[in-house]
Structure formats: C-alpha cells, structure tokens
Scaffold this motif. Structure first.
Motif, PDB file in Angstrom:
ATOM      1  N   HIS A  24      -3.617 -10.243  -3.974  1.00 18.92           N
ATOM      2  CA  HIS A  24      -4.789 -10.018  -3.105  1.00 18.92           C
ATOM      3  C   HIS A  24      -6.012  -9.605  -3.910  1.00 18.92           C
TER       4      HIS A  24
ATOM      5  N   ALA B  76       0.819  -1.218   0.000  1.00 18.27           N
ATOM      6  CA  ALA B  76       0.000   0.000   0.000  1.00 18.27           C
ATOM      7  C   ALA B  76       0.852   1.267   0.000  1.00 18.27           C
TER       8      ALA B  76
ATOM      9  N   SER C 127       5.709  -1.769   1.995  1.00 13.56           N
ATOM     10  CA  SER C 127       4.932  -2.788   2.710  1.00 13.56           C
ATOM     11  C   SER C 127       5.458  -2.936   4.135  1.00 13.56           C
ATOM     12  N   SER C 128       4.502  -3.137   5.075  1.00  8.35           N
ATOM     13  CA  SER C 128       4.868  -3.164   6.508  1.00  8.35           C
ATOM     14  C   SER C 128       5.360  -4.540   6.947  1.00  8.35           C
TER      15      SER C 128
ATOM     16  N   GLU D 265       1.315   8.002  -2.056  1.00  4.00           N
ATOM     17  CA  GLU D 265       1.509   9.346  -2.624  1.00  4.00           C
ATOM     18  C   GLU D 265       0.555   9.630  -3.774  1.00  4.00           C
TER      19      GLU D 265
ATOM     20  N   GLN E 294       0.562  -6.534  -3.580  1.00  3.39           N
ATOM     21  CA  GLN E 294      -0.486  -6.810  -2.597  1.00  3.39           C
ATOM     22  C   GLN E 294      -1.644  -5.839  -2.822  1.00  3.39           C
TER      23      GLN E 294
ATOM     24  N   VAL F 170       1.618  -8.877   6.867  1.00  6.92           N
ATOM     25  CA  VAL F 170       0.673  -9.891   6.397  1.00  6.92           C
ATOM     26  C   VAL F 170       1.416 -10.999   5.642  1.00  6.92           C
TER      27      VAL F 170
ATOM     28  N   ALA G 277       8.417   6.501  -1.385  1.00  9.35           N
ATOM     29  CA  ALA G 277       8.823   5.755  -2.599  1.00  9.35           C
ATOM     30  C   ALA G 277       8.883   6.662  -3.821  1.00  9.35           C
TER      31      ALA G 277
ATOM     32  N   ASN H  40      10.999   1.926   1.675  1.00  6.33           N
ATOM     33  CA  ASN H  40       9.842   2.067   2.561  1.00  6.33           C
ATOM     34  C   ASN H  40       9.964   3.360   3.364  1.00  6.33           C
ATOM     35  N   LEU H  41       8.785   3.871   3.813  1.00  4.73           N
ATOM     36  CA  LEU H  41       8.827   5.132   4.570  1.00  4.73           C
ATOM     37  C   LEU H  41       9.552   4.954   5.896  1.00  4.73           C
ATOM     38  N   GLU H  42       9.317   3.791   6.512  1.00  7.05           N
ATOM     39  CA  GLU H  42       9.986   3.532   7.806  1.00  7.05           C
ATOM     40  C   GLU H  42      10.348   2.057   7.877  1.00  7.05           C
TER      41      GLU H  42
ATOM     42  N   PHE I 237      -2.921   0.736   5.010  1.00  3.12           N
ATOM     43  CA  PHE I 237      -3.770  -0.009   5.950  1.00  3.12           C
ATOM     44  C   PHE I 237      -3.376   0.213   7.390  1.00  3.12           C
ATOM     45  N   ARG I 238      -2.054   0.448   7.616  1.00  8.05           N
ATOM     46  CA  ARG I 238      -1.628   0.435   9.033  1.00  8.05           C
ATOM     47  C   ARG I 238      -0.903   1.692   9.465  1.00  8.05           C
ATOM     48  N   ASP I 239      -0.830   2.693   8.597  1.00  4.18           N
ATOM     49  CA  ASP I 239      -0.266   3.952   9.106  1.00  4.18           C
ATOM     50  C   ASP I 239      -1.308   4.576  10.001  1.00  4.18           C
TER      51      ASP I 239
HETATM   52  N1  APR Z   1       6.502   5.471   0.437  1.00  2.91           N
HETATM   53  C1  APR Z   1       6.987   4.277   0.863  1.00  2.91           C
HETATM   54  N2  APR Z   1       6.439   3.565   1.883  1.00  2.91           N
HETATM   55  C2  APR Z   1       5.346   4.095   2.475  1.00  2.91           C
HETATM   56  C3  APR Z   1       4.784   5.334   2.084  1.00  2.91           C
HETATM   57  C4  APR Z   1       5.408   6.026   1.014  1.00  2.91           C
HETATM   58  N3  APR Z   1       4.946   7.205   0.576  1.00  2.91           N
HETATM   59  N4  APR Z   1       3.699   5.595   2.891  1.00  2.91           N
HETATM   60  C5  APR Z   1       3.604   4.547   3.748  1.00  2.91           C
HETATM   61  N5  APR Z   1       4.594   3.659   3.503  1.00  2.91           N
HETATM   62  C6  APR Z   1       4.862   2.393   4.181  1.00  2.91           C
HETATM   63  C7  APR Z   1       4.464   2.366   5.634  1.00  2.91           C
HETATM   64  O1  APR Z   1       5.557   2.769   6.446  1.00  2.91           O
HETATM   65  C8  APR Z   1       4.154   0.875   5.832  1.00  2.91           C
HETATM   66  O2  APR Z   1       5.322   0.170   6.230  1.00  2.91           O
HETATM   67  O3  APR Z   1       4.065   1.438   3.529  1.00  2.91           O
HETATM   68  C9  APR Z   1       3.744   0.400   4.446  1.00  2.91           C
HETATM   69  C10 APR Z   1       2.261   0.126   4.322  1.00  2.91           C
HETATM   70  O4  APR Z   1       1.983  -0.972   5.144  1.00  2.91           O
HETATM   71  P1  APR Z   1       0.474  -1.501   5.257  1.00  2.91           P
HETATM   72  O5  APR Z   1      -0.438  -0.336   5.441  1.00  2.91           O
HETATM   73  O6  APR Z   1       0.493  -2.625   6.240  1.00  2.91           O
HETATM   74  O7  APR Z   1       0.180  -2.072   3.799  1.00  2.91           O
HETATM   75  P2  APR Z   1       0.634  -3.465   3.212  1.00  2.91           P
HETATM   76  O8  APR Z   1       1.976  -3.870   3.748  1.00  2.91           O
HETATM   77  O9  APR Z   1       0.489  -3.362   1.745  1.00  2.91           O
HETATM   78  O10 APR Z   1      -0.498  -4.446   3.798  1.00  2.91           O
HETATM   79  C11 APR Z   1      -0.485  -5.765   3.317  1.00  2.91           C
HETATM   80  O11 APR Z   1      -2.547  -6.198   4.465  1.00  2.91           O
HETATM   81  O12 APR Z   1      -4.631  -5.562   5.056  1.00  2.91           O
HETATM   82  C12 APR Z   1      -3.941  -6.353   4.197  1.00  2.91           C
HETATM   83  O13 APR Z   1      -4.637  -7.044   2.079  1.00  2.91           O
HETATM   84  C13 APR Z   1      -4.178  -5.925   2.779  1.00  2.91           C
HETATM   85  O14 APR Z   1      -2.601  -5.937   0.935  1.00  2.91           O
HETATM   86  C14 APR Z   1      -2.794  -5.525   2.288  1.00  2.91           C
HETATM   87  C15 APR Z   1      -1.889  -6.289   3.219  1.00  2.91           C
END
Ligand code: APR
Length: 239
Positions: free
Chosen positions: A107, A12, A178-179, A17, A89, A182, A221, A203-205, A23-25
């Motif tokens: 997904h 996500a 991706s965090s 941007e 994802q 999952v 990103a 990744n952002l963090e 989903f989890r920020d």
């Molecule tokens: N650039 C890079 N990374 C970013 C940015 C950005 N601008 N903004 C947020 N992030 C990072 C966050 O720090 C976080 O680590 O993206 C990650 C998003 O993590 P999640 O919200 O958990 O999304 P994701 O990892 O895709 O979730 C996986 O969980 O709920 C299910 O099916 C859903 O596909 C999803 C899966």
C-alpha cells in the motif's frame, strides 16, 4: 512446525503497540477522517491541501514512534526460516527500523513521495519535506508537485506479482494484525491455503476471515508473537 518458506502479511495491528492507530478499531484513524476525505485520488483532486496535511501529519508522526517486540520477532523469524518474505499493508517504516530487510509495501510508504509529472518516487523525509506546504520534485525541469506515495482506495496495490509468486512457494503463511477487510490483501490467506500452506493468525480479535486459518493466536502481537517465534525456533523441525 516445519519452517520452510515463510510469508508474513502484516496490517495496522502490528504497529498499534508502537502508538500508530489502526484503521478500524473503535478509536480508529478513519473516525477522524472519512475515507472519502483523505485516501482517494478524487479527494486529492478535490482538496489536495486537506489530503496533504493528513499525510504530512502521519509522516511527521514516524519520528515519534519506535518498533515494538512484534516487529523484532519477525526479524528473528526471518533468521530461522529457510525462505522469508515480509509483505505489509502498513505504510510506516517500523519493520525497516526493527531490522527487517526487503519488506514489500503493497500500500506504499509514508517515507516516499511521488512526482506527479514523472511518476518517480523518492524518499523525502527532510525537515523541509515535512511542512504543510506542497513538496516539489527534483526530477523535472520545472519542479512538479509531489503526492504521497500511498496506494489510495480505487488504486492498484503495488508489487502484487512478487507477492503472489512468494505465496505460490510458501509452506507457512502468517498474518499479523489485520482485520481482513481490504482486498486483495484479505484474499492472500485463502490463496496460500489452497496451495497447501499452513496458515497462522496473530491478531487482537477474530478478523472477518478467521475461518481461513489453521492456527489462531488471539492477543496483542507484541505479547504473542515473540513467544510463538521462540517456540518455533526450538521445535522448528517438528510437524
Ligand atoms: N496486536 C494484534 N492485532 C491488533 C492489535 C495488536 N496490538 N491492535 C489491533 N489489532 C487488530 C485489530 O483487531 C484488527 O483486526 O489489527 C487489525 C487492524 O485492522 P485494520 O484497522 O482494518 O487494519 P488493516 O487490516 O491493516 O487495514 C488494511 O485498510 O484502510 C486500508 O490501506 C489501509 O492498509 C490498510 C488496509
């Protein structure tokens, strides 16, 4: 870095941007809707109207967002890689709209709906497919109700065989946005590393599985990835 066979896994964060919430920020999507409310087969059985409205809102939103520089950077990366597999994802269509071909949506996809009678999925993004009223299939004698073609919690992700095969052959595995929360998506970097691939994170963090990465590039990103791809295109033949 030698860009042999590259596999990229996006989450996500790569669409953040573009205005699609992650989903989890802390302002994440799930805070408005508890997971149990909308993204499980049980929620669909218990309150299909709520689940349908939640996904119809997200499907309609696709019309108001556009790809960002990170999506376009992956199109460029595909051009300079010997072999390239994009796994996402994400259920949005921003990779396709940026020009990526053959993205593997593990997904599912918001643009698609799935007939509950036949299990056949089709793209349904016409105006009359985006209302809050349930959509009917065109494949059954008597129209069946259609569900979002999304992999819900407790359901099996899609195309895993194809994904594992690509990882088995890759020399570079890159995760963007991706965090690492999952599974099985969060495990893919570990599998790639075990097979000797170079693992890179944008990744952002720091995510949960940050220790699995040989290279970690923290930041948005849309800022980080284009510069990285440009560097790799200039020095691709160097180790
Ligand atoms: N650039 C890079 N990374 C970013 C940015 C950005 N601008 N903004 C947020 N992030 C990072 C966050 O720090 C976080 O680590 O993206 C990650 C998003 O993590 P999640 O919200 O958990 O999304 P994701 O990892 O895709 O979730 C996986 O969980 O709920 C299910 O099916 C859903 O596909 C999803 C899966």
């Amino acid at each position: 870095m030698n860009l042999g066979n590259v596999v990229v896994l996006t989450g996500a964060g790569i669409s953040a941007e573009s205005g699609l919430r992650t989903f989890r920020d802390n302002d994440g999507l799930w805070e408005e809707h508890r997971v149990e409310e909308v993204a499980t087969p049980y929620a669909w059985a218990r309150d299909p109207g709520l689940v349908w409205r939640f996904y119809q809102e997200r499907r309609r939103q696709l019309g108001s967002v556009v790809p960002n520089p990170a999506h376009y950077a992956l199109v460029d990366l595909a051009r300079i890689s010997e072999g390239f597999t994009l796994v996402t994802q994400n259920v949005d269509d921003l990779h396709e709209r940026a020009g990526s071909k053959g993205a593997i949506h593990m997904h599912g996809q918001l643009r698609m709906l799935r007939c509950e009678g036949s299990g056949i999925s089709e793209e349904r993004m016409g105006a009359d497919d985006l209302t809050d009223g349930f959509a009917e299939c065109r494949c059954c004698e008597v129209g069946s109700r259609m569900r979002p073609d999304i992999v819900w919690f407790y359901e099996q992700p899609m195309h895993m065989e194809e994904i594992y095969r690509a990882i088995g052959e890759c020399s570079v595995f890159i995760v963007v946005g991706s965090s690492g929360h999952v599974y099985p998506a969060a495990d893919l970097v570990t599998i790639a590393r075990r097979r000797g691939a170079r693992t890179v994170l944008v990744n952002l963090e720091e995510p949960m599985n940050v220790g699995e990465f040989d290279e970690v590039h923290l930041g948005p990103a849309g800022d980080v990835l284009p510069g990285l791809v440009l560097d790799w295109s200039r020095h691709g033949d160097q180790k």
